[in-house]
Every structure is written in structure tokens, then in C-alpha cells.
Design a protein around this motif. Sequence first.
Motif, PDB file in Angstrom:
ATOM      1  N   LYS A   7       0.835  -1.205   0.000  1.00  0.00           N
ATOM      2  CA  LYS A   7       0.000   0.000   0.000  1.00  0.00           C
ATOM      3  C   LYS A   7       0.867   1.251   0.000  1.00  0.00           C
ATOM      4  O   LYS A   7       0.601   2.217  -0.737  1.00  0.00           O
ATOM      5  CB  LYS A   7      -0.922  -0.017   1.217  1.00  0.00           C
ATOM      6  CG  LYS A   7      -2.098   0.943   1.119  1.00  0.00           C
ATOM      7  CD  LYS A   7      -3.110   0.456   0.116  1.00  0.00           C
ATOM      8  CE  LYS A   7      -4.358   1.327   0.127  1.00  0.00           C
ATOM      9  NZ  LYS A   7      -5.339   0.912  -0.890  1.00  0.00           N
ATOM     10  N   GLN A   8       1.905   1.237   0.829  1.00  0.00           N
ATOM     11  CA  GLN A   8       2.803   2.391   0.909  1.00  0.00           C
ATOM     12  C   GLN A   8       3.550   2.629  -0.399  1.00  0.00           C
ATOM     13  O   GLN A   8       3.862   3.768  -0.751  1.00  0.00           O
ATOM     14  CB  GLN A   8       3.792   2.194   2.060  1.00  0.00           C
ATOM     15  CG  GLN A   8       3.163   2.317   3.442  1.00  0.00           C
ATOM     16  CD  GLN A   8       4.048   1.759   4.546  1.00  0.00           C
ATOM     17  OE1 GLN A   8       5.178   1.312   4.294  1.00  0.00           O
ATOM     18  NE2 GLN A   8       3.550   1.783   5.775  1.00  0.00           N
ATOM     19  N   LYS A   9       3.808   1.558  -1.116  1.00  0.00           N
ATOM     20  CA  LYS A   9       4.504   1.659  -2.408  1.00  0.00           C
ATOM     21  C   LYS A   9       3.534   1.916  -3.557  1.00  0.00           C
ATOM     22  O   LYS A   9       3.956   2.017  -4.713  1.00  0.00           O
ATOM     23  CB  LYS A   9       5.277   0.369  -2.684  1.00  0.00           C
ATOM     24  CG  LYS A   9       6.325   0.012  -1.647  1.00  0.00           C
ATOM     25  CD  LYS A   9       7.486   0.988  -1.680  1.00  0.00           C
ATOM     26  CE  LYS A   9       8.569   0.573  -0.691  1.00  0.00           C
ATOM     27  NZ  LYS A   9       9.716   1.509  -0.709  1.00  0.00           N
ATOM     28  N   ASN A  10       2.232   2.001  -3.241  1.00  0.00           N
ATOM     29  CA  ASN A  10       1.182   2.183  -4.252  1.00  0.00           C
ATOM     30  C   ASN A  10       1.198   1.048  -5.278  1.00  0.00           C
ATOM     31  O   ASN A  10       1.028   1.275  -6.481  1.00  0.00           O
ATOM     32  CB  ASN A  10       1.336   3.532  -4.969  1.00  0.00           C
ATOM     33  CG  ASN A  10       0.084   3.906  -5.754  1.00  0.00           C
ATOM     34  OD1 ASN A  10      -1.033   3.527  -5.392  1.00  0.00           O
ATOM     35  ND2 ASN A  10       0.265   4.632  -6.845  1.00  0.00           N
ATOM     36  N   LYS A  11       1.370  -0.168  -4.778  1.00  0.00           N
ATOM     37  CA  LYS A  11       1.415  -1.324  -5.669  1.00  0.00           C
ATOM     38  C   LYS A  11       0.306  -2.333  -5.347  1.00  0.00           C
ATOM     39  O   LYS A  11       0.416  -3.509  -5.692  1.00  0.00           O
ATOM     40  CB  LYS A  11       2.798  -2.008  -5.590  1.00  0.00           C
ATOM     41  CG  LYS A  11       3.912  -1.118  -6.141  1.00  0.00           C
ATOM     42  CD  LYS A  11       3.678  -0.787  -7.598  1.00  0.00           C
ATOM     43  CE  LYS A  11       4.675   0.202  -8.179  1.00  0.00           C
ATOM     44  NZ  LYS A  11       4.413   1.592  -7.791  1.00  0.00           N
ATOM     45  N   VAL A  12      -0.744  -1.872  -4.674  1.00  0.00           N
ATOM     46  CA  VAL A  12      -1.945  -2.678  -4.480  1.00  0.00           C
ATOM     47  C   VAL A  12      -2.905  -2.352  -5.623  1.00  0.00           C
ATOM     48  O   VAL A  12      -3.248  -1.183  -5.848  1.00  0.00           O
ATOM     49  CB  VAL A  12      -2.631  -2.372  -3.132  1.00  0.00           C
ATOM     50  CG1 VAL A  12      -3.971  -3.109  -3.041  1.00  0.00           C
ATOM     51  CG2 VAL A  12      -1.724  -2.762  -1.968  1.00  0.00           C
TER      52      VAL A  12
END
Length: 231
Positions: A126-131
Motif C-alpha cells: 500500500k505504501q509503495k502504491n502497488k496494491v
Amino acid sequence: MTYKQFLLQIKKGKIHPFYLFEGEENYLKKRALHKLRKKILPSQNQNFNFQPLNATQHTGQQILEAAYQLPFNSRWQLVIVEEAENLSLKDKEKILDYLKNPLDTTCIVFVGEKFDTGEKFYRFFKQKNKVVSFNPLSEKEAAVWIRRKIEKEGKTITDEAIFQLYERTGGDVSLIQNEIDKLISFTHPKTSIQESDILKLSGEVTQKNIFDFIQAFRQKDLSSTLHILHT
């Protein structure tokens, strides 16, 4: 990230070493994985560089061994981990250590329906915006999707017919696609799909005609009886 945003990124060639796919819309997940595989793996080397795994059948160590492999005659290898929500906490910790410094030749996708959003594993993605979220389509989104699919087949469809499709499938994209496939064949060579086509295909018109035929027959209405027999 939405399904559409993900497709736009890979279309531009912006591929990241890891993703997490969540949500209940499995048809769109499969489509996204298909497009990702087609984008990053040359067709002649797909079998060498594609590794489908399952968290219920493979350990975290086996998943890491797959991730650390180098691609054969290709820029990327693709590793898919299905049912990733079933990974143990220990395995998730091991995988997180890898994800902090992943190989830039491996794209690994963790696929599941419902993850614990409070866990470190999920929060990392989520923090990496990869969800990438695959939630059921709203009625408006489904209407746009249906119309585009029909137009790709060289046909048009009425709003009433779209509503019937959505209502009968509950917005399930896999079921909608199956109905569209049947409608395309059923309505050939017509170029427009009407609400009546969906009713006929589902058998409702036939059932109604049988009821009307019995009623007309009982009332000795010869004209109506003959008309129903020929519709």
C-alpha cells in the motif's frame, strides 16, 4: 490503484518488480495478468520465464527461490503467487525482506481476494502504491464495460438491454462476458441487441408464449393461438 490505472501503466511499459492484487472480481484479475504476461514476456520464451505458484502449495522459501531465478533470453520473468492471503506470517516476513531489495528482472504478483489490511505485508504494498484493487463493477461501470465489449463486436446495444444483463448477472464480469458471447451468436446477423433478445435467450419469452398459448386455446381464440405458434 484501480484495474484501469494498472493497465495504463503496463501499456506505457512502466513495470514494477512487485504487485499485490486484491478483490473479488476474478475475471478482471485474470485479464490483467494476461495483459501483463503478454507485455513483458516474449511469446517464444513465455514458458521458460513464467512461474505460476500457489501459497497453499508452495512455501515462502520456494517462492523466493522462484523470484531469485534469472530470466532466459528475456528482460523479465513473471512469478504469480495465487491465494497469497494464505501465506504464513513467517513466510510473509521472509518475502518482505526480499521485496525491500527485489531483483529488477523479476516481476512477482501476489494474488488474493481479501488480505488483512493491518498486516505489515499488506501495508508495504500500500505504501509503495502497488496494491491493485479488483472490486465488483458498479452499475454505471458495468454499463460502460458492456457497451464497449458489444461495440468491439460491431454491434450496438440498448440501455434497457444493458440493464437486463447487469440485473441477471449481478454485475459479475465473468457472467456478463459469457452472456455477451451467447448474445453475439444468438443475434447474428442483426447489428443491434435489444432487451427482447436477452429475454428470448433466457427462455422467458418462450415460457410466456406457452402460457399465452394455453390461455388462448382455452378461450378458443383460434387467431391468437396461431399467432403465438408462429412467434
